[in-house]
Design an enzyme around this catalytic site. Structure first.
Site: not given
Ligand code: PMP
Length: 282
Positions: A31, A99, A101, A145, A177, A201
Site C-alpha cells: 500500500y 484460499r 498460501h 510497505k 523507526e 521503511l
Molecule cells: N515507517 C513506517 C513503519 C511507516 O508506516 C511510515 C508511514 N508510511 C513511515 C516510516 C514514514 O514513511 P513516509 O514518510 O513515506 O510516510
C-alpha cells in the site's frame, strides 16, 4: 465519494470484496499513503515509485502502468472535488481466489484508491509530542510497505493507551523507526537516523529531510543511535506523510531539550512547509 479500482471508478459503498481476498486473509499486498495539500498531490511520483518497488519485492504486478495510475489518481481527485488537506490511500493485493498460501496461477490483482480528508496535525507540529519505546518484533523486510501491520498496530495501541503519540521501535538496543514514522535525533548540530536498510521503511518524508539537511548544510548521518543516546539528545523529531515533521519532546520519562521543540527541527519544518507550498504568504 468515488473510489478507483483496477476496473473503474465506483462509489465508496459499491466497493466490496469476497471473503477469500488475499489482502484480507494473508495481508498479501502492498500500500501507499500520499499527501494532498490544499487539493494538490505532494510527492505523488515518489509514492508511486515506492508502491511499484514494494510490489516488485513481493512479486506482485500493479494492474496499471505508472503514468496511467497517476492520471487516474488525478481524475479521482477531481471527481471527489478535493480542495482541502487530505490523503490518498492506495493498495494492491494478489486478488480473490480459493484460499491457499501459494500464489494463484492466474494474475488478477485487486487495486483500490480512495481519498479522505485529513487536516494537518498543527498542534503536534507546533508543540511536539511524547513517545514511548517498544521492542521491534517485526520481520526482516520492513522496507516493503506491506499490509502486514499487526506489530505496528499493537505498538501504536500501546502508545495510545499510555497517552503518547508514537511508539518508537528498538532492536538490539538501537532505534529503528516509529510504528508509522521515521525517527531522528539531533546532537551537536548533526541529524542522526537509522540507515535505509531492510529494517526500516525508507520514508518519503525521510528522504525529503535528507535533502533539506543537504541544502541547509546540516550533516545528515545515517547511523542508528541507541536508547542511551536519547538521554543526551539535543532534539528529536519524527517524520511521516500524514504527520510531516513533528518534534518529539519526551521519550518515556526522559524530557528532550527541556520539553521544547529544537532549533534544527524548526528549520527542517520551515523547509518542509516551503517545499509543500504551505509557507504563510503575506
Ligand atoms: N515507517 C513506517 C513503519 C511507516 O508506516 C511510515 C508511514 N508510511 C513511515 C516510516 C514514514 O514513511 P513516509 O514518510 O513515506 O510516510
Amino acid at each position: 465519494p468515488y473510489v478507483l479500482t483496477e476496473k473503474n471508478f465506483f462509489l465508496y459503498q459499491e466497493v466490496t470484496y469476497p471473503p477469500e481476498e488475499r489482502g484480507l486473509q494473508f495481508g498479501d499486498g502492498v500500500y501507499e499513503v500520499a499527501r494532498i495539500y490544499q487539493g494538490k498531490y505532494f510527492l505523488l511520483q515518489e509514492h508511486i515509485d515506492r508502491l511499484y518497488r514494494s510490489a516488485e519485492a513481493i512479486r506482485l504486478a500493479v494492474p496499471f502502468e505508472k503514468e496511467e495510475l497517476i492520471d487516474k489518481l488525478e481524475q479521482l481527485r477531481e471527481m471527489n472535488d478535493v480542495n482541502e488537506d487530505a490523503i490518498v490511500y492506495l493498495q494492491v493485493t494478489r486478488g480473490s481466489f480459493p484460499r491457499t498460501h501459494a500464489f494463484p496461477v492466474e494474475n488478477r490483482p485487486n487495486l483500490y484508491a480512495y481519498i479522505r480528508e485529513m487536516p494537518r496535525k498543527l498542534r503536534e507540529i507546533e508543540n511536539g509530542v511524547r513517545a514511548i519505546l517498544t521492542r521491534d518484533v517485526r520481520w526482516e523486510y520492513c522496507y516493503i510497505k506491506s499490509l502486514n501491520l499487526l506489530p505496528n498496530v499493537l505498538a501504536k495501541q500501546e502508545a495510545t493507551e499510555r497517552g503518547a503519540f508514537e511508539a518508537i521501535f528498538h532492536r538490539d538496543g538501537k532505534i529503528t523507526e516509529g510504528s508509522s514514522s521515521n525517527i531522528f535525533l539531533v546532537k551537536g548540530g548533526k541529524v542522526y537516523t537509522h540507515p535505509a536498510t531492510e529494517r526500516i521503511l525508507n520514508g518519503i518524508t525521510r528522504t525529503k529531510v535528507k535533502q533539506f539537511c543537504d541544502s541547509l548544510h546540516i550533516p545528515f548521518v545515517e547511523e542508528a543511535f541507541s536508547i542511551e543516546d536519547i538521554a543526551k539528545a539535543d532534539e528529536m523529531f519524527l517524520t511521516s506523510t500524514t504527520s510531516s515533521i513533528i518534534p518529539i519532546i519526551q521519550v518515556e520519562e526522559q524530557l528532550i531539550a527541556g520539553g521544547k521543540p529544537g532549533e534544527v527541527t524548526r528549520k527542517l519544518q520551515a523547509a518542509y512547509e516551503e517545499a509543500a507550498g504551505l509557507a504563510v504568504k503575506n
